[in-house]
Design an enzyme around this catalytic site. Structure first.
Site, mmCIF file in Angstrom:
data_model
loop_
_atom_site.group_PDB
_atom_site.id
_atom_site.type_symbol
_atom_site.label_atom_id
_atom_site.label_comp_id
_atom_site.label_asym_id
_atom_site.label_seq_id
_atom_site.Cartn_x
_atom_site.Cartn_y
_atom_site.Cartn_z
ATOM 1 N N GLY A 1 0.750 -1.413 0.091
ATOM 2 C CA GLY A 1 0.115 0.279 -0.095
ATOM 3 C C GLY A 1 0.800 1.219 -0.037
ATOM 4 C CD GLU B 1 0.574 -9.253 1.579
ATOM 5 O OE1 GLU B 1 -0.324 -8.397 1.281
ATOM 6 O OE2 GLU B 1 0.298 -10.367 2.443
ATOM 7 N N GLY C 1 4.116 -3.765 -3.679
ATOM 8 C CA GLY C 1 4.038 -3.879 -5.016
ATOM 9 C C GLY C 1 4.445 -2.803 -5.937
ATOM 10 N NE ARG D 1 -2.854 2.595 -11.606
ATOM 11 C CZ ARG D 1 -2.690 3.811 -10.925
ATOM 12 N NH1 ARG D 1 -1.911 4.839 -11.806
ATOM 13 N NH2 ARG D 1 -3.066 4.102 -9.941
ATOM 14 C CE1 TYR E 1 -8.666 1.179 -9.973
ATOM 15 C CE2 TYR E 1 -6.761 1.311 -11.145
ATOM 16 C CZ TYR E 1 -7.681 0.568 -10.622
ATOM 17 O OH TYR E 1 -7.530 -0.688 -10.463
ATOM 18 C CB CYS F 1 -14.317 3.026 -30.225
ATOM 19 S SG CYS F 1 -13.403 2.443 -31.870
#
Ligand code: LLP
Length: 423
Positions: free
Chosen positions: A239, A273, A275, A312, A316, A344
């Site tokens: 995170g 963890e 990423g 992305r 988001y 499109c």
């Protein structure tokens, strides 16, 4: 050192001119810098040098074998969420005892494969999963280490689609029920409940929610220990946010201080963890201008990358900085353009009103900070070819996922038997 920088006005990835890679591999394509990943890994692990920690790289952010291998060579384990990720981690050389298995819907086959592989721990997210894992482990006459992933009901203050630690989110077991679930786990065959896991969301730029969540985990750890459940390991998830050019990234040292403050005195092994932190800034998406189109009302730069290659922005509203492969001479001649893909949909837009020097067909542009959640989320929408990936190290580069061919794509599809009269 910045892995992507101009030399004589040409953008380089480490010591390779990206225009040379484009000429060789074609566009669009992702380029990753080995050095940038190594530096990120070191910055993260150095922050925790005084604690017993294992970094389990969240493969969902970038699951290319060569990327996993780059991090595994530095000592990283893997956080996997599917059988595909588990098998890729193992084939990239990650030791099973450095693998944690996350995910809210692990199937019977996935739990079974994880047990067979001998992974470090399963992060269990529900009572039915707990019962299923117990059955499978017991039927194999073995026992497995588990964490209960708790949902601490903490808002990560990030994009709502990547917030995972609020009570209304599908993840984890409500922290208020965790003690009962641990007691059940303790009494079930095949399970060693030794760990608590927490992950409240992704791209956190304010560290306060981590602090709140970790405090809750510390409290639960003490409570469980006083009930005879010996928690020896804490998985604090991923995170940690990065800079996308328009925000300040938190510092891993400040993150480490929070960890030290909240759970430092519990004498637990720690798992992280990350990423995005390890791969996000280490990757770029290289694309070529197809057309420059001035409607009189708006100026569009149509490029050959699209939302299927980098989802992305569409998903988001993420804003990635965009750079020209040939450095502009000054800011005087910049014009404001919308940088869009050929798909499109109006959502196929990478940037609006973005300053670029007068773009012409054939120019190369770089969409930055796309090493995490870029290639892994690519699709073949509009029957476009799955985007290739290249790894750079010093003056070397190598194709680490070749471009899919149209024949490959078409050959995956079949006509129904009654359609065999197509001419
Ligand atoms: N651990 C768990 C259990 C996770 O669910 C995730 C991310 C991570 C670790 C890694 O989080 P990171 O360190 O990368 O923030 N596609 C979205 C991000 C989805 C994150 C999903 N879970 C995006 O492009 O922003």
């Amino acid at each position: 050192m910045n892995a992507f920088s101009y030399k004589n006005r040409d953008l380089y990835a480490e010591n390779v001119a990206i225009s040379a890679i484009a000429a060789d591999v074609g566009t669009p394509l992702y380029i990753y810098s080995t050095q940038a990943m190594q530096e990120a890994y070191k910055a993260f692990t150095n922050a925790f040098s005084s604690q017993r920690t294992q970094v389990c790289f969240a493969m969902k952010s970038n699951s290319n074998l060569a990327v996993i291998k780059t991090l595994a060579d530095l000592g990283a384990g893997a956080d996997v969420v599917s059988n595909g990720e588990l098998m890729k981690a193992i084939s990239a050389g990650v030791k099973p005892k450095k693998i944690v298995y996350s995910g809210v819907g692990k199937t019977y086959e996935e739990l079974s494969a994880g047990i067979e592989a001998g992974i470090l721990q399963f992060n269990v997210e529900s009572l039915p999963e707990l019962l299923s894992l117990s059955d499978i482990a017991a039927s194999k006459n073995t026992s497995v280490d588990i964490a209960i992933r708790v949902n601490p009901d903490v808002d990560a203050e990030t994009h709502h689609k990547i917030s995972t630690g609020r009570r209304e989110d599908k993840f984890g077991i409500d922290i208020s029920q965790a003690k009962d679930i641990f007691k059940q786990a303790f009494s079930l065959p095949g399970l060693n409940p030794v760990s608590i896991a927490v992950h409240i969301g992704s791209q956190l730029t304010d560290l306060t929610p981590f602090e709140t969540a970790f405090k809750n985990v510390a409290k639960l750890t003490r409570d469980l220990r006083s009930n005879g459940i010996e928690i020896k390991r804490l998985d604090l998830g991923g995170g940690l946010g990065i800079s996308y050019g328009n925000n300040t990234a938190p510092n891993p040292n400040d993150y480490a201080k929070i960890v030290e403050r909240t759970i430092g005195n519990l004498d637990c092994d720690l798992i992280f963890e990350p990423g995005r932190y390890l791969t996000g800034n280490a990757g770029i998406l290289l694309t070529r201008v197809i057309y420059y189109k001035d409607t009189g009302y708006r100026r569009f730069v149509v490029v050959d990358a699209a939302m299927n290659d980098l989802l992305r922005p569409a998903l988001y509203d993420a804003q990635h900085s965009i750079q020209e492969a040939r450095e502009p001479l000054g800011t005087a001649d910049l014009i404001k353009v919308d940088i869009v893909g050929p798909v499109c949909e109006t959502g196929d837009t990478f940037a609006t009103e973005y300053p670029l020097s007068s773009p012409v067909s054939g120019d190369l542009l770089v969409i930055k900070d796309t090493g995490a959640y870029g290639a892994v989320m690519a699709s073949t929408y509009n029957s476009r070819l799955l985007v290739p990936e290249v790894l750079v190290s010093g003056k070397d580069y190598a194709l680490i996922r070749r471009r899919e061919t149209l024949e490959e794509q078409i050959s995956r599809e079949l006509l129904a038997p009654w359609q065999n009269n197509i001419k």
